[in-house]
Design an enzyme around this catalytic site. Structure first.
Site, PDB file in Angstrom:
ATOM      1  CG  HIS A 135      37.503  20.963  31.111  1.00 35.87           C
ATOM      2  ND1 HIS A 135      35.946  20.907  31.552  1.00 35.87           N
ATOM      3  CD2 HIS A 135      37.653  20.358  30.151  1.00 35.87           C
ATOM      4  CE1 HIS A 135      35.401  20.464  30.412  1.00 35.87           C
ATOM      5  NE2 HIS A 135      36.270  20.044  29.720  1.00 35.87           N
ATOM      6  CD  GLU A 138      33.770  17.757  28.530  1.00 34.20           C
ATOM      7  OE1 GLU A 138      33.769  18.932  28.721  1.00 34.20           O
ATOM      8  OE2 GLU A 138      35.046  17.288  28.180  1.00 34.20           O
ATOM      9  CD  GLU A 146      39.692  22.084  26.890  1.00 30.69           C
ATOM     10  OE1 GLU A 146      38.543  21.941  25.983  1.00 30.69           O
ATOM     11  OE2 GLU A 146      39.784  21.122  27.533  1.00 30.69           O
ATOM     12  CG  HIS A 147      34.621  23.704  27.178  1.00 33.53           C
ATOM     13  ND1 HIS A 147      33.520  23.320  26.539  1.00 33.53           N
ATOM     14  CD2 HIS A 147      35.197  22.697  27.699  1.00 33.53           C
ATOM     15  CE1 HIS A 147      33.331  22.002  26.693  1.00 33.53           C
ATOM     16  NE2 HIS A 147      34.661  21.498  27.123  1.00 33.53           N
TER      17      HIS A 147
END
Lengths: 420, 425
Positions: free
Chosen positions: B67, B142, B70-71
């Site tokens: 994840h 997040e 991905e950012h």
């Protein structure tokens, strides 16, 4: 492309049709519009649930749902919304287009019949809905209202609006209050049904590849000659006093900040688009001022966004932040807003927000549900313009218009939900 | 290089497929008359791929790495992709799931420019200590947002109760502590191991033609060496780790997830046919028209949030029931008893028929939405199936298939119940 037509069945009742052969599903809906009223909001909401639970033809929850499954997973659902100071109750049925039935059945004709049965022939005996249906749906509606607290982002936004608009109709929840739902009697619900059918503004829509003739005939049979006059307007407040600051605490790890502003509520389409463009530049996309600065540059949050309600004339900005950073986030947001008010919009920002807005408008053409919402809000907002036309207007908006709308923003309420 | 035309006569749909010389599988799915174009590229790399062998070296990465990557892929030496998308007006996004990472955009103009940005984005990693550090605050928030989300917590807690070892029990975004261990080197390691075009699929649906995609692909895609990474999964016992887990959060209506764990192995994921059989089974057993739903409703144990789904992949498989309820244990006990009956009698022909019709209708609806088409195409390509297989398998499934499948599912003794209660409940 699609063919849009709209016919008046009688005063206050219209039938719209969006004929479009591209889709494999079609949908038909009835939207009943009535002024928001604390006395009737809960009854209308519970009615919408009771109506979609059973009808004369399919007298209980299970037989109705078996029928929907037989129709290749047709979907029947109620939706209750707030639109300015009005409450809208929509009953929708969607189903596969006739071309795709495995055995050649006419699904479209069946879903039209079904919607009519649901609205006009509910499961009523001597002026009462089934007790079991009412109690089951009452319990679920109460749980639904309670569960609005479970999602803290939504909860914080709702609390901001409730506080900001506490002396206005707009503060009435779309389902009414928990207490009002508990207090409803069979008589209240029956009256709500009668009242919605006889006095509300009615917007009927059929979308998809099917011919609208049958649906129009059915609805004309029922509504023909039953004119109604709709009163009520949305109250717009443009002056604010001292900023209301409300702080609540909860056992949460991330604090929520919601800032509520009074904004313009333009009555013309160009004004509405310019006001939306203003919000898009400020906080409507990953290239907006709030995303680029509060999130990307300062790493204060994961989300920070603005949305404007042209109908009511309010704008909300919300973010989720560390408790210790909540003032810092508010300052960072205020700084971006001030910059916008002072006219600091780069050509890139301006051009990008326009492209994003046009992208959103044009994309609604590729989704029947989005088209339905578009035309309903157009009709209710007295600005019935096609998505393509609005996209063209976006291009004409000047920076000065956007800056003008930014300068109409006045901070009214700051709601903070603080983690313990 | 030529695209292969793939058609489905049953619903009159078609698309084009190409194994590009770079290694990328490209699917172009034109939708006549559509105004928008939706593009999505995915790599078969998600949060569960946290332990692997690449070119002979064994590597373990901190929780939340896929994840985080991905950012950070949105940034390149030239700046960030969002700024570039700002010039085209495309709406861009990305997501990481347990099994894959996808990057996407939708647009109504300047498609070619947006596609170039997307292909550059996935091919130009740029990670420095500064850019990696900057993301700690954003992803930290997040993670905290999800920590406060009862919907997410109830599901993750269930995975942790069901699985002893399989990485499905690890939160996709990791924790604030584990992401603090992530370095540029770790991100490069994962990038080089899994962002190989041979391990990726791109689908573009809507207003698009194969020729314009090929021209850009030929120009932008770099040739990749063969994919040489093997994911390692730990052995997972058949039995659930624990029957019950509970967390307190500020909720007004408590929530539950009830999972029935089943036999899974690390080599074979769930086949398309298996997943469709399960979908029909759950449609018949637990959707609104079922007797189970009706009984639970009459007992005031569930509301319209109730539903059943299947979560299965390499080394993990379970049927999950979820919803809001004031009596989680009672719901779980009731469902278990109904499961015992179901296992004895199977699904009836009548229930099977309407469940199949319902699922078929919903499957046909997928073809109305470019975004749903792209998401399904990518998941199915990773399984070795096409989106039309999904439709044909659904149309051809028999009652015997479903009842046979049921034998391996819903073991009433192998369950976990996850509950989120209010602070004061």
């Amino acid at each position: 492309m699609y063919e849009f037509t709209r016919k008046t069945i009688c005063d206050g009742v219209s039938f719209g049709s969006i004929k479009d052969s591209r889709f494999k599903r079609s949908r038909i809906n009835a939207t009943l519009v009535t002024p928001l009223d604390k006395k009737t909001a809960a009854a209308n909401a519970l009615l919408s649930c009771v109506l979609t639970r059973s009808c004369k033809k399919y007298p209980d929850f299970t037989s109705l749902n078996r029928k929907l499954n037989e129709l290749y997973g047709a979907a029947l659902y109620p939706s209750v919304q707030r639109f300015g100071d009005f409450q809208t109750v929509t009953i929708s049925v969607s189903g596969l287009d006739d071309r795709y039935a495995l055995n050649g059945e006419s699904i479209s004709s069946e879903i039209t019949d079904l919607l009519c049965s649901i609205i006009f022939e509910p499961n009523i005996t001597d002026g009462c809905f089934s007790d079991n249906d009412v109690e089951q749906e009452r319990r679920q509606l109460i749980e639904n209202i309670d569960a609005e607290f479970n999602d803290k982002r939504t909860y914080a936004i709702n609390r901001c609006i409730e506080n900001m608009c506490r002396d206005e109709l707009f503060s009435i929840g779309k389902y009414g209050s928990r207490e009002d739902v508990i207090a409803l009697t069979q008589e209240n619900i029956y009256k709500a049904w009668k009242n919605l059918l006889e006095n509300s503004r009615v917007e009927l829509y059929m979308l998809g590849n099917n011919s609208p003739d049958k649906a129009l005939d059915e609805f004309t049979k029922y509504f023909g000659g039953k004119s109604r006059k709709i009163s009520g307007t949305t109250k717009i407040i443009s002056e604010v006093g001292e900023v209301k600051r409300i702080i609540e605490t909860e056992e949460i790890v991330q604090s929520k900040l919601v800032m509520g502003f009074r904004s313009a509520a333009p009555s013309d389409i160009r004004g509405r688009i310019a006001n939306s463009l203003m919000s898009a530049i400020l906080g409507g996309s990953p290239t907006s001022k709030l995303f680029m600065n509060v999130r990307e540059k300062q790493s204060l949050c994961y989300y920070c966004a603005s949305r404007v309600d042209n109908q009511k004339g309010i704008m909300l900005i919300d973010s989720g932040v560390e408790t210790k950073n909540i003032d810092k986030a508010e300052n960072a947001i205020t700084e971006q807003l001030n910059s916008l008010m002072h006219g600091n919009i780069t050509d890139e920002e301006f051009d990008s927000a326009k492209k994003v807005l046009k992208n959103i408008y044009i994309s609604t053409l590729d989704n029947l549900g989005a088209m339905q919402s578009w035309y309903i809000s157009g009709v209710l907002g007295s600005c019935l313009t096609a998505p393509v036309e609005e996209a063209e207007i976006v291009d004409e908006i000047t920076k000065d218009e956007v800056i003008g709308y930014a300068n109409e923003l006045k901070l009214d309420t700051v709601f903070s939900l603080i983690g313990n | 290089m030529n695209f292969e035309l793939i058609e489905n006569k049953r619903i009159g749909e078609k698309y084009y497929k190409l194994h590009h010389k770079s290694g990328l599988t490209i699917i172009v799915y034109p939708k006549e008359g559509f105004n928008s174009t939706y593009a999505q590229i995915g790599t078969n790399f998600g949060s569960i791929n946290n332990h692997f062998i690449t070119n002979g070296r064994e590597i373990k990465v901190p929780d939340g790495t896929a994840h985080y990557l991905e950012h950070k892929l949105f940034e390149s030496e030239e700046g960030d992709a969002f700024t570039q998308y700002a010039k085209t007006g495309a709406l861009a996004n990305a997501y990481t799931s347990f099994e894959k990472t996808c990057y996407l955009f939708s647009c109504t103009e300047k498609f070619r420019e947006s596609l170039e940005i997307l292909l550059d984005l996935v091919q130009s990693p740029y990670f420095t200590p500064e850019t990696v550090a900057k993301e700690q605050g954003i992803i930290g928030q997040e993670i905290k947002m999800y920590d406060d989300s009862p919907d997410w917590r109830v599901m993750m807690n269930l995975q942790q109760a069901m699985y002893h070892n399989n990485p499905i029990n690890i939160d996709i975004a990791g924790t604030v502590e584990t992401i603090a261990e992530i370095t540029p080197e770790i991100l490069y390691e994962c990038y080089n191991s899994y962002y190989n075009l041979n391990n990726m699929v791109m689908c573009i649906a809507g207003n698009v033609s194969p020729d314009e995609v090929l021209e850009i692909a030929d120009r932008k895609l770099k040739d990749n060496s063969p994919f040489n990474t093997e994911s390692i999964f730990p052995e997972e016992p058949y039995e659930v780790k624990s029957n019950y887990t509970e967390q307190r959060l500020p909720v007004a209506v408590p929530m539950f997830c009830l999972g029935f764990k089943e036999k899974a192995d690390n080599k074979n994921t769930v086949s398309l046919k298996e997943s469709i059989c399960t979908d029909i089974l759950l449609e018949a057993f637990a959707n609104e028209s079922s007797s189970l739903y009706r009984k639970l409703l009459d007992k005031k144990l569930i509301n319209s949030t109730f539903g059943a789904s299947y979560l299965g992949g390499l080394g993990y498989r379970a049927v999950v029931f979820e919803g809001e309820t004031h009596s989680p244990s009672e719901v779980a006990e009731f469902i278990r008893n109904e499961v015992i009956e179901l296992k004895k009698n199977g699904i009836s022909p009548e229930d099977f028929e309407i469940a199949k019709r319902s699922l078929y209708g919903r499957t046909v609806s997928v073809f109305d939405s470019p975004s749903a088409i792209a998401a399904n195409v990518i998941s199915l390509e990773f399984l070795g199936n096409t989106i039309f297989d999904m439709l044909e398998e659904t149309a051809n499934i028999t009652l015997e298939n479903v009842n046979e499948r049921l034998k391996d599912q819903l073991d009433p003794d192998n369950y976990s119940l996850s509950v989120i209660k209010g602070i004061d409940d």
